[in-house]
Each structure stands twice: as C-alpha cells, then as structure tokens.
Design a protein around this motif. Sequence first.
Motif, PDB file in Angstrom:
ATOM      1  N   GLN A 197     -32.034 -30.782  14.646  1.00  0.00           N
ATOM      2  CA  GLN A 197     -33.374 -30.219  14.695  1.00  0.00           C
ATOM      3  C   GLN A 197     -33.310 -28.697  14.744  1.00  0.00           C
ATOM      4  O   GLN A 197     -34.070 -27.996  14.077  1.00  0.00           O
ATOM      5  N   HIS A 198     -32.376 -28.212  15.543  1.00  0.00           N
ATOM      6  CA  HIS A 198     -32.191 -26.765  15.646  1.00  0.00           C
ATOM      7  C   HIS A 198     -31.848 -26.174  14.278  1.00  0.00           C
ATOM      8  O   HIS A 198     -32.363 -25.124  13.883  1.00  0.00           O
ATOM      9  N   LEU A 199     -30.993 -26.872  13.533  1.00  0.00           N
ATOM     10  CA  LEU A 199     -30.591 -26.429  12.194  1.00  0.00           C
ATOM     11  C   LEU A 199     -31.793 -26.374  11.259  1.00  0.00           C
ATOM     12  O   LEU A 199     -31.974 -25.404  10.504  1.00  0.00           O
ATOM     13  N   SER A 200     -32.632 -27.396  11.297  1.00  0.00           N
ATOM     14  CA  SER A 200     -33.813 -27.434  10.441  1.00  0.00           C
ATOM     15  C   SER A 200     -34.762 -26.283  10.748  1.00  0.00           C
ATOM     16  O   SER A 200     -35.265 -25.615   9.828  1.00  0.00           O
ATOM     17  N   GLU A 201     -34.995 -26.029  12.028  1.00  0.00           N
ATOM     18  CA  GLU A 201     -35.899 -24.947  12.405  1.00  0.00           C
ATOM     19  C   GLU A 201     -35.353 -23.589  11.967  1.00  0.00           C
ATOM     20  O   GLU A 201     -36.102 -22.731  11.474  1.00  0.00           O
ATOM     21  N   ARG A 202     -34.059 -23.394  12.135  1.00  0.00           N
ATOM     22  CA  ARG A 202     -33.460 -22.118  11.759  1.00  0.00           C
ATOM     23  C   ARG A 202     -33.520 -21.906  10.246  1.00  0.00           C
ATOM     24  O   ARG A 202     -33.794 -20.800   9.766  1.00  0.00           O
ATOM     25  N   MET A 203     -33.270 -22.948   9.482  1.00  0.00           N
ATOM     26  CA  MET A 203     -33.324 -22.800   8.024  1.00  0.00           C
ATOM     27  C   MET A 203     -34.733 -22.467   7.561  1.00  0.00           C
ATOM     28  O   MET A 203     -34.921 -21.656   6.638  1.00  0.00           O
ATOM     29  N   GLN A 204     -35.735 -23.077   8.166  1.00  0.00           N
ATOM     30  CA  GLN A 204     -37.111 -22.733   7.816  1.00  0.00           C
ATOM     31  C   GLN A 204     -37.385 -21.258   8.099  1.00  0.00           C
ATOM     32  O   GLN A 204     -38.013 -20.564   7.295  1.00  0.00           O
ATOM     33  N   ALA A 205     -36.903 -20.798   9.250  1.00  0.00           N
ATOM     34  CA  ALA A 205     -37.148 -19.407   9.629  1.00  0.00           C
ATOM     35  C   ALA A 205     -36.426 -18.443   8.696  1.00  0.00           C
ATOM     36  O   ALA A 205     -36.951 -17.369   8.368  1.00  0.00           O
ATOM     37  N   ARG A 262     -33.401 -20.708  20.460  1.00  0.00           N
ATOM     38  CA  ARG A 262     -34.271 -21.497  19.585  1.00  0.00           C
ATOM     39  C   ARG A 262     -35.186 -20.576  18.789  1.00  0.00           C
ATOM     40  O   ARG A 262     -35.535 -19.482  19.246  1.00  0.00           O
ATOM     41  N   VAL A 263     -35.575 -21.007  17.600  1.00  0.00           N
ATOM     42  CA  VAL A 263     -36.581 -20.275  16.837  1.00  0.00           C
ATOM     43  C   VAL A 263     -37.904 -20.374  17.594  1.00  0.00           C
ATOM     44  O   VAL A 263     -38.316 -21.458  18.012  1.00  0.00           O
ATOM     45  N   ASP A 264     -38.553 -19.230  17.767  1.00  0.00           N
ATOM     46  CA  ASP A 264     -39.797 -19.199  18.532  1.00  0.00           C
ATOM     47  C   ASP A 264     -40.950 -19.639  17.630  1.00  0.00           C
ATOM     48  O   ASP A 264     -41.644 -18.844  17.023  1.00  0.00           O
ATOM     49  N   GLY A 265     -41.135 -20.940  17.543  1.00  0.00           N
ATOM     50  CA  GLY A 265     -42.182 -21.528  16.731  1.00  0.00           C
ATOM     51  C   GLY A 265     -42.637 -22.822  17.376  1.00  0.00           C
ATOM     52  O   GLY A 265     -42.281 -23.085  18.530  1.00  0.00           O
ATOM     53  N   PRO A 266     -43.398 -23.642  16.695  1.00  0.00           N
ATOM     54  CA  PRO A 266     -43.868 -23.485  15.321  1.00  0.00           C
ATOM     55  C   PRO A 266     -45.022 -22.488  15.213  1.00  0.00           C
ATOM     56  O   PRO A 266     -45.608 -22.158  16.223  1.00  0.00           O
ATOM     57  N   PRO A 267     -45.318 -22.058  13.998  1.00  0.00           N
ATOM     58  CA  PRO A 267     -44.603 -22.372  12.754  1.00  0.00           C
ATOM     59  C   PRO A 267     -43.250 -21.672  12.725  1.00  0.00           C
ATOM     60  O   PRO A 267     -43.087 -20.600  13.312  1.00  0.00           O
ATOM     61  N   PHE A 268     -42.306 -22.291  12.032  1.00  0.00           N
ATOM     62  CA  PHE A 268     -40.958 -21.745  11.990  1.00  0.00           C
ATOM     63  C   PHE A 268     -40.729 -20.824  10.797  1.00  0.00           C
ATOM     64  O   PHE A 268     -39.951 -19.873  10.880  1.00  0.00           O
ATOM     65  N   ASP A 269     -41.423 -21.088   9.679  1.00  0.00           N
ATOM     66  CA  ASP A 269     -41.147 -20.303   8.467  1.00  0.00           C
ATOM     67  C   ASP A 269     -41.734 -18.897   8.525  1.00  0.00           C
ATOM     68  O   ASP A 269     -41.438 -18.063   7.671  1.00  0.00           O
TER      69      ASP A 269
END
Length: 503
Positions: free
Chosen positions: A162-170, A324-331
């Motif tokens: 999940q962490h990987l997915s959020e980072r890739m979106q960002a 962690r990416v500070d989201g959502p949204p992540f992108d």
Amino acid sequence: MSVPPLSKSLGWTRGIIESREKLFDLQRQLATGKKAATYGTLGPDRTLSIAMRSRTSITDAYKSTIQTISLRMNVMTQAIDRFSNIGREIRTDAMVPDYVLTDGNRSSTQLRAEAALDEALSLLRSEVGGRYLFAGRRTDAEPVEPTPAIMDGAGARAGFKQHLSERMQADMGADGLGRLVVPVPAAADVAISEDVDGSPFGFKIVQLATTLTGTTATGPAGVPPQATLSFSATLPEAGETVRLTLSMPDGTETVVELTAVAAGEGGDPGTFEIGADETTTAANFQAALVTSLETEAATELRAASGYAAADDFFNMDDANPPQRVDGPPFDTATALRDGTPADTVFWYLGDGDLTTDSRSTAIARIDESISVAYGARGNEEAFRWTIQNLAVLAAQTFDPNNPDVERERYSAMTSRVVSNLSFPDKRQTVEAIYAEITTAQYVSGQADERHTATKATAVQLLSEVEVADRDEVAVKILQLQTRLEASYQTTAVLSQLSLVNFL
C-alpha cells in the motif's frame, strides 16, 4: 624395684593415642584421597589451595559464559552468512534480463525474491534459548513482523504494498508527467517547471542544455524551479539536441534527450520536427517533450519511486518512524508524514536505537580484562538495505498488455537491484557485520584456550597440595600398624607385671 613416674606412663599412653589418631587420619586419606579434611590441617599449603580453588571457580565461570555466547554467535554467523548469500543470489538473478511474466504480472526473478525476502526475515528472527539474536537489547520478543503483515498490512495498518502504491501516485502525479509542468507555449518559449517548490515527489530539474542553433536554455531557477528553452527566428538544424537532466526520488538521475529532425521526418521517440518558424518549432518541441516525459515517468521514475518507497518504509528506528505520503489525495500530495503504529506496520520491533553501536547491545566478560561485544539489530543498515531491495523487487507488478514500456520499467528496476545489492557509497555491508561477529568468536575461542590451560595448571597444583599419594599412605599405615601392634603388646605385658610375678 622402682615404680616409673606417672608422667612417663601418661606419655606412653599419649603416644599410643596419637599414633592411633594418625592411623585413623591415614585411613581417611586412603579412603578419600585427600591429605587433609580441613584447610587448617593443610598447614602452610592452605593459602595456595584456597587461591587455586578460587582460580578454578573463576575460570569455570568464564568458560561457562564463553560456551553460552559461542552457541549464540555460531547461530548468528550461520544466519548472517546465509543472509549475505541471499543478497548475492538475487543480485545474480537480477543481472539476467528475463522479462517473462510467469504468474500473470511478475517474473520468476520476482517470485524468487519474494521467497528470499521471507527467508531473510526469518533469519532475523533467529533465537537461542528464547533469546532473539537480532533484536538488540529487546531479546525476549521477535524483532520483525511476519512477512505477510510487512508486505500486505494487518488490519488498519498499511503494509509495504500500500505504501508503494501511494508513493508511486505521488511521484507520477495526476497527469503522469512526474510532477513537472510543461504548458503549451504561447510563443517561442517552452517552460518546464516543478509543480510545487520543496516537494519530495517526482522529477527535479537538474539541468537544461541545448546544442540547437538559435536557442537559449535558462534555469533552473525560481520558486518553484523552472527551466526555459527559448527559440528564435534562427531555426535549429537536423541532428542537434536538447538534454534535460532530472533527478529522481531514489537519488539517481535520468536524461531526456530530444533530437531535431527535418519537417515530415518526426514521429520517432526522442525526436521533434523543425517547424516553419520558431513558434511552430517550439510547439513541436513541447509536444515531443511531454511524450518523452510520460515515457520516462512510466519507466525510470516509477522504478525510482519503488526504491524511494522502500526507503521511506523500511528505513526506521526508535527515533524515526516510517514515512507516509500525506494524503489522500496522493497524486497531488506535497509532503510526507510520520506513520503511526495505528495506521502503519512498523516492520522492525526490536531495539531500534541506532544512536548506539549495535554490537554493544550484547556484551560478555570472558576474562578479567577482556569483554566481547556481539549484539546485532535487524534494522542495521546492511540488513535493512537488503530487505528493502528484496521487498521492492517482490512487490512490483507489471501490465502484460503494455510490454514495451513495462519491459523498460522492469529493466530499470532490476538494474537498481544489481547496483544496490553491491552496497555502493560506502554503505555498511552484511560481510562487515559477519566479520565483527567472527572476530568476537575468535577472541572468545582464544580466551577459552587460555582458561583451559589455566585450569589445568590450577588443578595440578591442587593435586600436589591436597591429593594424598595412596601408595605412600598405604606404606605409612603398614608402618604405623606395626608400631602400634608392638606398643599394644608391650603395654599388655607391662599391665600384667606385679611383685609376685617378678619374684
């Protein structure tokens, strides 16, 4: 006849009594093999006896300690050696370009990495007698989470995938340009800028360089950073190039290069057509640049994003939680935040205080002036670095319907594995940890040999001081028995003497 004085009779009797006592003591020595029953009866040798017994006791204590830690260190070195081999094996596998998706969206190398990750984590759970060896000072509990929890999460706690997915979106951004902004030029100036100043995500502009005739490259400068390529009425010539150097979240760089081609010859990746004037040429360049950035983001940036995500997730200790990416949204996120035990899996549960030397988390005194340090933490750089590279290799998936781009991304990913598992940039290596533990083993072994020799010497001295010579004792007993028998006979004869018998 004169009667002997009483003192002489008492002396005779006392001599017999003393002889009997000496006989009894000799019989005790023969039965027990000891010269004396108490230290007091050893005479001047009692001091030596006490000292040698103390030395033997101390030596036995040191040898017991060495035996205990030697067992622990043997298990540790076996685990570390295997851990090192795992890294080498996966590095070798990643050298082979085998982009064949064997289970739908992963290659066989990735499947092996997944198994290797599980084995590596199990090695960090090694324990002896209930003591976990890679937990620092927290030796009473497993130092790492189970592999499924680390990768897939547990309940409300996010795992690495999940962490990987959020980072890739960002890192990719909503439009897939890697958080760069390349607007359609209103005139002859093509601007390339980062979307947010200071954001940790996406591409960062390092340099814009041109060999195009009649063009000027400026920047990057400003807030957020921006570089500009300005065209003029003097048009470029075919074969001239523009190079845009970009840094990526894992610290690597990539170059987007565009080559000018004559009108009607465009369409190939990495080219743009020279237009009828500077405005048309600028528009052609901007369109080609956007296409190239999309490709670069989908390949190199996504690969780099995976390794940045692994570093955010695994590079943690007691003072630094996972990021962690500070989201959502992540992108559209612009910052990282601290993960919490409630929403993020903390993969390492042992003593994570990396401000202190990991070896010092377990220290044993093996001699009066020698101690060995043999502790270890599962989140030490070498272990963590291997784990996170295995994790990112195992976790990424690929779209079989987009083979060209995905093959490039796969190549970018595996090339990073090969480089990273070579431990560049003076990183701590698994072999360095192994060497430190084996050095402690060697020192302990040398101390054990000294203690064995010392104990043998002490035992020999004790034997000379305390142990009776049975042959010598037997001879003394026979001699004393003979004298006592003679004394008893003489005493018996004397006891029957009277004046009547004398007359």
